[in-house]
Motif scaffolding. Sequence first.
Motif: not given
Length: 503
Positions: A105-128
Amino acid sequence: MVKKGSLWLLSIILILITFMPHGKSVAATESITISTDNINLRGGPGLSYPLIKIVYRGEKYPIVKEQGDWIEIELANGQTGWLVNWLVTKETNSAIKTNYGMVNADTLNMRQEPSALSSVVGKLTYGTSVTIYSKQDNWLEIGFSNVRGWVISDFIDVQAAGDTSSGTAKRNGLIGTVTADSLSVRSNASLNSNLIGTVTMGQRFTIVEELNNWAKIEYQSGSFGWVAGWFLEKETSKTQTGQTVKETIITIINNGTNIRKGPDVQSEVIERTNTGAAYSVKSIINDWYEVKLEDGRIGYIAGWLVSVNGNNPQIKKQGAEGYLKNKTIVLDPGHGGTDKGATGVSGTYEKDLTLRTAQLLSDKLMAAGANVYITRINDSYLQLASRVNIASSYNADAFISLHYDSNVDPSTRGMTGYYYHSYQQALAESIFASTVGQTKMTSRGVRFGDFHVIRENSQKAVLMELGYLSNPAEEMVITSAGFQENAAAGMFDGLARYFKENE
């Protein structure tokens, strides 16, 4: 031929060797889960080894080996560290297999827990490229650099361990325009790989593949190579309406980078982000990039904390604060753990307040490009000698011990700066003058002080008593958010001025 008696003796020797206390190697199928709020991860199996980082409840790590009461674990970046075994839960899972993956994906959120409601701990870019640790429903637990979190599995292309595929991501219709005067083309996606050609500013190439922050291009007819992606202005070839679309992407280069409510270091921190997180730029205000966050809020990131892909300029930090770049600063929040320090009239503990001040000052120093180390990052006790050793081991350019004062006379008030050695005096005077000026506190001056952390310190070290908790009125002031920001800003400016005037 070996006789039976010799075989028996050899068996005994092998058994003895097996049980010698060398530290037990552990199969790759064993892992641990952190079972307390936070644990210090150390460089070796003992409390005397340096602190590497803090790990937190619920995090899982593979075991490398065990030694006595200590377990060596492997982090996401391949680094290892040691922790005590009674604060973790050991697990064995024969199905565990290390996999790798790539963001699709162009940008992808890393979350603290496996839930869309969990806080974002980082973002990844395409190809990482990422390491995959576990799966839960449609979520994957992954690691990138030293950050660990959860992402939706649909956005990761999984590559099993032992897969010999190139690990690159293909992009269709993405064009890159060179923004550097001269850009090296290399044989692989690494600065250590061979130089095979050069391209120049304004040249445009189709991006064939991307790996982390590198792009593969056809730089000559039939010849392919890799260039640093941060020197390419990327654009899609066409949109549905046929118009060329350009974007400027900034990528975070430091873990713990602040996103603030306004475009200045005094503004409130609304979110923290980590290395590799990427954001689209909406505008530039002074030296700050305006970005839109996932939840729709607008935030500002200091331009000198990011790398830039696109048509906006790379911002450099100017002024006296520029003299802090690459300086090594050790901050020492006084007291901690069982040592509460002074106690305020309303119950404020000195140990809590010094930690709060240290974190604010650390944020400002890191934003200016300084290398910052804090002697304790939580409510833990650290011996005075260990605090001094940290300054020495990192060859600190400055060591600041933070304290709040107390007196049997509740009317006593004000701020005091201390030094012990003559080579520390100029630093103490610069930091003190700036901090008193910024906070408008009563000045008690800079003076000689026989304190262990400055007396035994071979580095340029000072001790700051920032106010009196024993004074009810002053306790209210120094515990306020306004004072804390001003005190941190004052010490920041004092350090910057000192380095500017002494280089």
